[in-house]
Design an enzyme around this catalytic site. Structure first.
Site, PDB file in Angstrom:
ATOM      1  N   HIS A 107       0.814  -1.226   0.000  1.00 29.96           N
ATOM      2  CA  HIS A 107       0.000   0.000   0.000  1.00 29.96           C
ATOM      3  C   HIS A 107       0.846   1.276   0.000  1.00 29.96           C
ATOM      4  CE1 HIS A 107       0.448   0.118   4.531  1.00 29.96           C
ATOM      5  NE2 HIS A 107       0.446   1.412   4.273  1.00 29.96           N
ATOM      6  N   ASP A 147      -0.848  -7.422   1.550  1.00 27.68           N
ATOM      7  CA  ASP A 147      -0.149  -6.134   1.606  1.00 27.68           C
ATOM      8  C   ASP A 147       1.355  -6.372   1.739  1.00 27.68           C
ATOM      9  OD1 ASP A 147       0.351  -3.440   1.736  1.00 27.68           O
ATOM     10  OD2 ASP A 147      -0.337  -3.203   3.814  1.00 27.68           O
ATOM     11  N   SER A 181       4.557   2.072   8.415  1.00 26.09           N
ATOM     12  CA  SER A 181       4.090   1.048   7.489  1.00 26.09           C
ATOM     13  C   SER A 181       5.232   0.458   6.678  1.00 26.09           C
ATOM     14  CB  SER A 181       3.077   1.633   6.515  1.00 26.09           C
ATOM     15  OG  SER A 181       1.831   1.795   7.125  1.00 26.09           O
TER      16      SER A 181
END
Length: 311
Positions: free
Chosen positions: A81, A138, A228
C-alpha cells in the site's frame, strides 16, 4: 489479574457492534512507534526508510513514506500500500520506482553519517492479489538499483520466518513514524508487542490467515503513520510487515501485520525472477554514495579553507 482472551474477544465484539449501531460501519485504516524507545541502527541493521525522492533531494530527512527490511543484497521487503496509487482498484496501479529512494544504515531520519547508504529503486514487485480495500496481501519487494555490501555492521539482511507464530510471543516493531498522534521521531524507535490469539484477531478485524495482529488490548504501544512496511521481528526473524490498524495504540484495536510465513514461497519465487547482475542507468547520479558525498564536500571545503588561510 489478566483478562482471559475469551472475555477480551467478547468485549471487543460488543465494541464493534456498538460502533456499527452508531453508524461507524467502516474502520479508518491508518498506516501504522507509539510507546517505544530509541535504538541505534546497529541493533536492527536490516531496517530501511523509503522516501519520496523529490522531497529527499531537496532536504535530507524529508519525504519519509514507509519503512522496510533488507532480506538480501538487492531486495527489501515492504508493504504494497505504500507504493499504490490512491483510489486505484482492479487492477491497482503503482507509482514509478524512480520516485523513491531507500536509505539504510541510519539511526536518525534527518542526518546521514559514514554508515548511511542510499539506493534508487529499480523495480517494485507488489503482490498481484493485493486488495486496496481490505489491505489483504499487503506485501511488496523493492529491487534496489545498487548492491548492498555487508562490510558495515549497520547494514545487514534479516532472515525470513517460516513458522506459525504462537500466541503470547513477544516481538519487536521499529520505525521513524509518529510517536504521538501529532509528532514524528527523528530517531529510530522500537517497541515490544505480543502476538495475539487468532480467534481474538478475527473477532476484531475478521482477518484472513495471511494477516495477524499484535499489541496490547489496553493500548499504549503500537506502530503509527510512517511505520508502514517496517518489520515485525520475532525470534530474530522477519515475521510480519506493518500494515494497518485503527488509530495508533488505541485500546481494543491492536496493530495488523502481513504474515510473512504465509508468503515465503512467493518471496522466493519473485526473488528468483530478478537478475542481480543488471543495473539500470537512472536519470541522475547514483545515490549509493549520498552520505559519502556529504563527507567529501565537507572535506573539500576544509581543504580550501586550509589552503586559503595558510594553516
Amino acid at each position: 489479574m489478566d483478562t482471559p482472551w475469551q472475555l477480551q474477544m467478547l468485549l471487543q465484539m460488543l465494541i464493534s457492534w456498538t460502533l456499527a449501531a452508531n453508524g461507524h460501519h467502516k474502520f479508518v485504516m491508518l498506516p501504522k512507534v507509539v510507546g517505544g524507545y530509541s535504538i541505534a541502527i546497529e541493533e536492527v541493521p536490516f531496517q530501511i526508510s523509503v522516501r519520496r525522492r523529490a522531497m529527499h533531494e531537496k532536504a535530507y530527512g524529508l519525504g519519509l513514506i514507509c519503512g522496510g527490511a533488507l532480506i538480501s543484497q538487492r531486495v527489501a521487503c515492504s508493504a504494497a500500500h505504500c507504493y499504490a496509487v490512491n483510489n486505484t482498484y482492479n487492477p491497482v496501479r503503482y507509482y514509478d520506482p524512480s520516485m523513491f529512494v531507500v536509505v539504510a544504515g541510519s539511526t536518525l531520519i534527518d542526518q546521514a553519517d559514514r554508515h548511511t547508504k542510499e539506493y534508487l529503486l529499480q523495480q517494485i514487485i507488489a503482490h498481484k492479489a493485493y486488495n486496496a480495500s481490505t489491505l489483504e496481501n499487503d506485501i511488496a519487494l523493492l529491487f534496489l538499483n545498487g548492491y548492498v555490501s555487508w562490510r558495515s555492521r549497520a547494514v545487514r539482511a534479516i532472515p525470513l520466518s517460516t513458522k506459525v507464530l504462537t500466541e503470547g510471543t513477544t516481538c519487536l516493531i521499529n520505525g521513524w513514524g509518529k510517536v504521538t498522534m501529532v509528532g514524528k521521531s527523528a530517531s529510530l524507535q522500537q517497541a515490544p508487542v505480543p502476538i495475539l490469539n487468532k480467534i481474538l484477531c478475527r473477532a476484531i478485524y475478521m482477518l484472513p490467515v495471511s494477516q495477524l495482529c499484535a499489541g496490547f488490548m489496553q493500548g499504549g504501544i503500537d506502530a503509527c503513520q510512517g511505520d508502514s512496511g517496517g518489520p515485525l521481528i520475532c525470534d530474530g526473524q522477519l515475521a510480519g510487515i506493518i500494515s494497518w490498524g485503527v488509530g495508533c495504540a488505541d485500546p481494543g484495536f491492536p496493530g495488523v501485520y502481513t504474515n510473512v510465513s504465509h508468503y515465503v514461497d512467493w518471496i522466493r519465487t519473485m526473488n528468483a525472477t530478478l537478475d542481480y547482475s543488471k543495473y539500470w542507468v537512472m536519470d541522475s547520479a547514483d545515490l549509493t554514495s549520498g552520505a559519502q558525498r556529504t563527507w567529501w564536500l565537507a572535506l573539500a571545503f576544509l581543504l580550501i579553507v586550509i589552503d586559503c588561510c595558510g594553516f
